[in-house]
Write an enzyme that holds these catalytic residues in place. Sequence first.
Site, short mmCIF file in Angstrom:
data_model
loop_
_atom_site.label_atom_id
_atom_site.label_comp_id
_atom_site.label_asym_id
_atom_site.label_seq_id
_atom_site.Cartn_x
_atom_site.Cartn_y
_atom_site.Cartn_z
N LYS A 11 0.91 -1.32 0.15
CA LYS A 11 -0.01 0.14 0.04
C LYS A 11 0.91 1.12 -0.12
CE LYS A 11 -3.85 -2.24 2.18
NZ LYS A 11 -5.02 -2.46 3.27
N PHE A 59 -15.46 3.29 6.78
CA PHE A 59 -14.23 3.78 6.30
C PHE A 59 -13.85 3.58 4.81
CE2 PHE A 59 -13.95 -0.78 7.59
CZ PHE A 59 -13.42 -1.30 6.49
N ARG A 87 -1.63 -14.13 4.65
CA ARG A 87 -2.76 -13.70 5.70
C ARG A 87 -1.87 -13.82 6.96
NH1 ARG A 87 -6.81 -10.11 4.47
NH2 ARG A 87 -7.16 -10.41 6.39
N THR A 93 -5.43 -7.07 10.87
CA THR A 93 -5.66 -5.66 10.09
C THR A 93 -5.47 -4.62 11.09
OG1 THR A 93 -7.67 -6.63 9.34
CG2 THR A 93 -7.78 -4.39 9.20
N ARG A 104 2.44 -6.05 9.22
CA ARG A 104 1.72 -5.19 9.94
C ARG A 104 2.06 -4.68 11.11
NH1 ARG A 104 -4.21 -7.20 7.44
NH2 ARG A 104 -4.44 -5.61 5.67
N ASN A 114 -2.05 0.27 6.73
CA ASN A 114 -1.52 -0.91 7.45
C ASN A 114 -0.61 -1.58 6.27
OD1 ASN A 114 -3.63 -2.08 5.71
ND2 ASN A 114 -4.73 -2.62 7.35
N HIS A 117 -2.21 -5.42 1.56
CA HIS A 117 -3.33 -6.05 1.27
C HIS A 117 -3.12 -7.50 0.86
CE1 HIS A 117 -7.37 -7.04 -0.49
NE2 HIS A 117 -6.81 -7.64 -1.48
P1 IDP Z 1 -7.68 -6.92 5.58
O1 IDP Z 1 -7.02 -5.96 4.87
O2 IDP Z 1 -7.13 -7.22 6.99
O3 IDP Z 1 -8.52 -8.17 4.78
P2 IDP Z 1 -10.75 -5.54 5.78
O4 IDP Z 1 -11.42 -5.79 6.96
O5 IDP Z 1 -10.92 -6.20 4.59
O6 IDP Z 1 -9.02 -5.91 6.41
O7 IDP Z 1 -10.40 -4.09 5.47
C1 IDP Z 1 -9.85 -3.59 4.05
C2 IDP Z 1 -8.87 -2.46 4.70
O8 IDP Z 1 -9.85 -1.34 5.05
C3 IDP Z 1 -7.89 -2.50 5.65
O9 IDP Z 1 -6.78 -3.33 5.29
C4 IDP Z 1 -7.45 -1.26 5.95
O10 IDP Z 1 -6.68 -0.66 5.22
C5 IDP Z 1 -8.96 -0.68 5.81
N1 IDP Z 1 -9.85 -0.77 7.32
C6 IDP Z 1 -10.42 -2.00 7.88
N2 IDP Z 1 -11.14 -1.55 9.07
C7 IDP Z 1 -11.06 -0.19 9.13
C8 IDP Z 1 -11.34 0.56 10.39
O11 IDP Z 1 -11.81 0.55 11.14
N3 IDP Z 1 -10.91 1.95 9.77
C9 IDP Z 1 -9.89 2.48 9.00
N4 IDP Z 1 -9.62 1.73 7.89
C10 IDP Z 1 -10.08 0.28 7.92
MG MG Z 2 -9.93 -7.86 3.45
#
Ligand code: IDP
Ligand code: MG
Length: 140
Positions: A11, A59, A87, A93, A104, A114, A117
């Site tokens: 990212k 978000f 993962r 996350t 992360r 973070n 992806h």
């Molecule tokens: P993941 O990347 O661990 O699969 P997801 O729930 O799919 O997590 O969320 C996608 C992306 O959205 C996250 O990697 C992060 O960049 C962002 N994100 C997730 N939850 C939040 C939040 O509560 N606040 C702000 N950004 C978030």
């Molecule tokens: Mg995801």
Amino acid sequence: MPIEKTLSIIKPDATKRNLTGLINAKFENAGLKIIGQKRLQLTKSIAEKFYEIHKDRSFYNDLVDFMISGPVVVQVLEGENAVKLNRSIMGATNPDEAEQGTIRKEFAESIEANSIHGSDSLENAKKEISFFFADIELVA
Ligand code: IDP
Ligand code: MG
């Protein structure tokens, strides 16, 4: 264990800090092979489409803006159990909840910025890989 492919995206927070090589070393040290990789500047419409699954989350708009705030590196990782293994290399996350040694934990700036992806299932990996890559760009 089955050989799988998964989509990874380094990212903008990480590309801006020149962390591509350190992140790739984590994948390679864990036995994943980078079989396709390119550095891209996403457009708003591409980022919106990629994260469409999250469009109802609070978000979503901030996430799209973040993902176009600088270059990303999209990549396909291949190896045994690649989806789950990736993962675990990424970590949770929220970096505050990520385990020691994960990408992360070491590199993320926040729950949004973070650093990485990774596809969350084999089915989504197939969709996400074809979103960014043609077959000819994947060389094992
Ligand atoms: P993941 O990347 O661990 O699969 P997801 O729930 O799919 O997590 O969320 C996608 C992306 O959205 C996250 O990697 C992060 O960049 C962002 N994100 C997730 N939850 C939040 C939040 O509560 N606040 C702000 N950004 C978030
Ligand atoms: Mg995801």
